[in-house]
Design a protein around this motif. Structure first.
Motif, PDB file in Angstrom:
ATOM      1  N   PHE A 192       0.817  -1.511  -0.170  1.00 34.69           N
ATOM      2  CA  PHE A 192       0.372  -0.120   0.165  1.00 34.69           C
ATOM      3  C   PHE A 192       1.340   1.623  -0.188  1.00 34.69           C
ATOM      4  O   PHE A 192       0.802   2.282  -0.833  1.00 34.69           O
ATOM      5  CB  PHE A 192      -1.175   0.088   1.600  1.00 34.69           C
ATOM      6  CG  PHE A 192      -1.535   0.859   1.247  1.00 34.69           C
ATOM      7  CD1 PHE A 192      -2.999   0.937   0.769  1.00 34.69           C
ATOM      8  CD2 PHE A 192      -1.891   2.091   1.483  1.00 34.69           C
ATOM      9  CE1 PHE A 192      -4.013   2.614   0.368  1.00 34.69           C
ATOM     10  CE2 PHE A 192      -3.210   3.769   1.719  1.00 34.69           C
ATOM     11  CZ  PHE A 192      -3.781   3.507   1.005  1.00 34.69           C
ATOM     12  N   ALA A 193       2.430   1.281   1.024  1.00 30.98           N
ATOM     13  CA  ALA A 193       2.536   2.447   1.089  1.00 30.98           C
ATOM     14  C   ALA A 193       3.479   2.661  -0.158  1.00 30.98           C
ATOM     15  O   ALA A 193       3.813   4.068  -0.838  1.00 30.98           O
ATOM     16  CB  ALA A 193       3.415   2.773   2.149  1.00 30.98           C
ATOM     17  N   SER A 194       3.739   1.638  -0.843  1.00 34.60           N
ATOM     18  CA  SER A 194       4.970   1.580  -2.189  1.00 34.60           C
ATOM     19  C   SER A 194       4.229   2.493  -3.437  1.00 34.60           C
ATOM     20  O   SER A 194       4.209   2.902  -4.436  1.00 34.60           O
ATOM     21  CB  SER A 194       5.248   0.556  -2.499  1.00 34.60           C
ATOM     22  OG  SER A 194       5.820   0.661  -3.793  1.00 34.60           O
ATOM     23  N   CYS A 200       6.834   6.899   4.279  1.00 40.80           N
ATOM     24  CA  CYS A 200       7.137   5.822   5.522  1.00 40.80           C
ATOM     25  C   CYS A 200       8.209   5.316   5.235  1.00 40.80           C
ATOM     26  O   CYS A 200       8.303   4.482   4.226  1.00 40.80           O
ATOM     27  CB  CYS A 200       5.361   5.177   5.176  1.00 40.80           C
ATOM     28  SG  CYS A 200       5.089   3.945   6.757  1.00 40.80           S
ATOM     29  N   VAL A 201       9.021   5.318   6.365  1.00 43.02           N
ATOM     30  CA  VAL A 201       9.824   4.619   6.362  1.00 43.02           C
ATOM     31  C   VAL A 201       9.948   3.174   6.928  1.00 43.02           C
ATOM     32  O   VAL A 201       9.392   3.308   8.823  1.00 43.02           O
ATOM     33  CB  VAL A 201      11.519   5.580   6.979  1.00 43.02           C
ATOM     34  CG1 VAL A 201      12.474   4.330   7.170  1.00 43.02           C
ATOM     35  CG2 VAL A 201      11.447   6.508   6.084  1.00 43.02           C
ATOM     36  N   ALA A 257      11.590  10.386   1.264  1.00 44.79           N
ATOM     37  CA  ALA A 257      10.626   9.895   1.490  1.00 44.79           C
ATOM     38  C   ALA A 257       9.576  12.074   1.318  1.00 44.79           C
ATOM     39  O   ALA A 257       8.581  12.477   1.162  1.00 44.79           O
ATOM     40  CB  ALA A 257       9.802   9.885   2.440  1.00 44.79           C
ATOM     41  N   ARG A 258      10.271  12.292   2.142  1.00 45.02           N
ATOM     42  CA  ARG A 258       9.735  13.751   2.503  1.00 45.02           C
ATOM     43  C   ARG A 258      10.431  14.740   1.158  1.00 45.02           C
ATOM     44  O   ARG A 258       8.847  15.489   0.522  1.00 45.02           O
ATOM     45  CB  ARG A 258      10.849  14.710   3.091  1.00 45.02           C
ATOM     46  CG  ARG A 258      10.001  15.966   3.895  1.00 45.02           C
ATOM     47  CD  ARG A 258      10.752  16.880   5.229  1.00 45.02           C
ATOM     48  NE  ARG A 258      11.257  15.695   6.309  1.00 45.02           N
ATOM     49  CZ  ARG A 258      10.938  15.242   7.203  1.00 45.02           C
ATOM     50  NH1 ARG A 258       9.659  15.516   7.480  1.00 45.02           N
ATOM     51  NH2 ARG A 258      11.495  14.844   8.038  1.00 45.02           N
ATOM     52  N   PRO A 263       8.368   5.390  -0.013  1.00 42.46           N
ATOM     53  CA  PRO A 263       8.479   4.681   1.606  1.00 42.46           C
ATOM     54  C   PRO A 263      10.194   3.787   1.202  1.00 42.46           C
ATOM     55  O   PRO A 263      10.730   3.464   0.030  1.00 42.46           O
ATOM     56  CB  PRO A 263       7.573   3.584   1.958  1.00 42.46           C
ATOM     57  CG  PRO A 263       7.386   3.246  -0.474  1.00 42.46           C
ATOM     58  CD  PRO A 263       7.286   4.601  -0.532  1.00 42.46           C
ATOM     59  N   SER A 264      10.612   4.050   1.817  1.00 40.97           N
ATOM     60  CA  SER A 264      11.629   3.149   2.096  1.00 40.97           C
ATOM     61  C   SER A 264      11.918   2.106   3.533  1.00 40.97           C
ATOM     62  O   SER A 264      10.865   2.212   3.793  1.00 40.97           O
ATOM     63  CB  SER A 264      13.200   3.498   2.111  1.00 40.97           C
ATOM     64  OG  SER A 264      13.574   4.803   1.225  1.00 40.97           O
ATOM     65  N   PHE A 265      13.054   0.854   2.510  1.00 42.73           N
ATOM     66  CA  PHE A 265      12.662   0.278   3.803  1.00 42.73           C
ATOM     67  C   PHE A 265      14.401  -0.603   4.888  1.00 42.73           C
ATOM     68  O   PHE A 265      14.861   0.103   4.069  1.00 42.73           O
ATOM     69  CB  PHE A 265      11.961  -1.552   3.180  1.00 42.73           C
ATOM     70  CG  PHE A 265      12.679  -2.590   4.018  1.00 42.73           C
ATOM     71  CD1 PHE A 265      11.364  -3.276   4.645  1.00 42.73           C
ATOM     72  CD2 PHE A 265      13.613  -3.646   4.794  1.00 42.73           C
ATOM     73  CE1 PHE A 265      11.682  -4.323   5.723  1.00 42.73           C
ATOM     74  CE2 PHE A 265      13.589  -3.744   5.273  1.00 42.73           C
ATOM     75  CZ  PHE A 265      12.357  -4.873   6.098  1.00 42.73           C
TER      76      PHE A 265
END
Ligand SMILES: Cc1ncc(C[n+]2csc(CCOP(=O)(O)OP(=O)(O)O)c2C)c(N)n1
Ligand SMILES: [Mg+2]
Length: 388
Positions: A192-194, A200-201, A257-258, A263-265
């Motif tokens: 979802f975030a992707s 979202c991190v 992200a900003r 997002p990242s992981f």
């Protein structure tokens, strides 16, 4: 022909192209002996910042040990020690903007929440079974601890999506364990975030264990970070006990992200130095040699070595900080244990909006009498009792 897929020879023999190729990088800047890679450390943490974060580590390690004792002496219900994972919590949270970004935790990153303003006695209250520990003060940007494994990542993806829709330059950091990445919620949140490119991190504290299940049995992937590849998300593995590496990776992820990069992981490789919780005895399933090896990589020890090597720390400073930690922690415990008892009626007052129905009113009023179960209006109960 051997190996997997041997049965499908028709495909095996066909000429193939590479559909996708990926790699996962590993970042370590401060090794377990306290040696710093100066090139990689450039533009990361200043001496002052390391000193301050190290002091926090010492104080919160002490709080962790005291919380354990509170449970053992019957003053707390359960407690999951954070011991060994302080650098992962502090380094990531330090990269985020206090009062702007939002933290969505699991239960093993207390120090991150404290850094963002959560009064530490809230965590003690939570584990003492007092719901007021979950009533996050206004202005502190975090959700309460998430005990159901994995659910919080969905909340994080949702909050981040809201920031994006509102065009607010804010990010979410969400914390979870290696075991949580086997939950469906993890995959839904990542996808979802992707797909929404939500800021979202995702921070996985890979502490090698999910209660008694070791990582190698928990999953077949060599790294946790590579799970990000499936979701088209940048992923990195870092030494989770290294403040510099954890900070640098978080900084990059937050900046991206900003700036609208999605997002990242981050997989922080760390270790749960204590039992899973106070309800566990890890000696029954962990090799003491493994624990011994990880004690050598303890973030508190390595950052102390580093600071000593730079002449910024010594035995006197340590003794003074230990003393300070004791005082601070005793204040925190006092704040938790000194809180006024909640009213029995709170359960009614805070779960029902508006006028209570007559039946709940009756329950509320009879709960306050010493004749619970004997109230004349509780005829059913009296009849039930008479049958035996
Ligand atoms: C949905 C759900 N399933 C199972 C549990 C029981 N449980 C509590 S902690 C835990 C293991 C979590 O391991 P990990 O995600 O690696 O976090 P760690 O405790 O190692 O920090 C499990 C299975 C739970 N709390 N919630
Ligand atoms: Mg784990």
């Amino acid at each position: 022909m051997t190996g997997r897929g041997a049965h499908s020879g028709i495909y095996w023999d066909m000429p193939r192209k590479t559909a996708y190729e990926a790699k996962i990088e590993y970042l370590q800047i401060l090794d377990e002996h306290g040696n710093l890679d100066k090139t990689l450390a450039k533009d990361t943490l200043t001496d002052e910042e390391v000193l301050s974060l190290f002091e926090s580590m010492v104080i919160y390690r002490h709080l962790d040990e005291v919380a354990f004792k509170l449970q053992r002496s019957g003053r707390m219900g359960t407690y999951p020690q954070n011991k060994g994972q302080e650098a992962a919590a502090l380094g990531t949270a330090f990269a985020a903007k206090k009062g702007v970004d939002f933290l969505v935790p699991c239960y093993r990153e207390n120090a991150a929440l404290f850094l963002h303003g959560l009064p530490p006695h809230y965590i003690l209250l939570h584990w003492m079974g007092d719901e007021r520990g979950n009533q996050i003060p206004q202005g502190v940007n975090c959700t309460p601890l998430s005990i159901p494994i994995g659910t919080q990542m969905l909340h994080a993806a949702g909050i981040a999506w809201a920031y994006k829709i509102r065009k607010e330059p804010r990010c979410v950091l969400t914390y979870f364990g290696d075991g949580a990445t086997s939950e469906g919620d993890f995959h839904e949140a990542m996808n979802f975030a992707s797909t929404q490119q939500a800021p979202c991190v995702f921070i996985c504290q890979n502490n090698q264990w999910a209660i008694s299940v070791p990582r190698e049995i928990q999953m077949n992937s060599e790294t946790v970070a590579q799970k990000a590849i499936a979701y088209g998300m940048p992923g990195i593995q870092v030494d989770g006990n290294d403040l510099f590496a954890v900070y640098k990776a978080s900084r990059e992820a937050l900046d991206r992200a900003r700036a609208g990069g999605g997002p990242s992981f981050i997989e922080g490789v760390t270790y749960r130095l204590a039992d899973h919780t106070t309800a566990d005895d890890a000696k029954r399933y962990r090799d003491p040699k493994e624990v011994e090896a990880w004690i050598g990589k303890d973030p508190v020890i390595r950052h102390r070595k580093y600071l000593e090597s730079k002449g910024l720390w010594n035995a006197e400073k340590q003794a003074a900080t230990d003393e300070r930690a004791k005082k601070i922690v005793s204040e925190i415990v006092k704040a938790a244990e000194g809180i006024e008892k909640p009213l029995v009626t709170d359960i009614f007052n805070y779960t029902f909006a508006g006028e209570l129905p007559a039946e709940l009113k009756r329950q509320r009023d009879t709960m306050q009498t010493h004749s619970l179960g004997q109230d004349p209006s509780q005829v059913g109960l009296q009849q039930g009792a008479a049958m035996h």
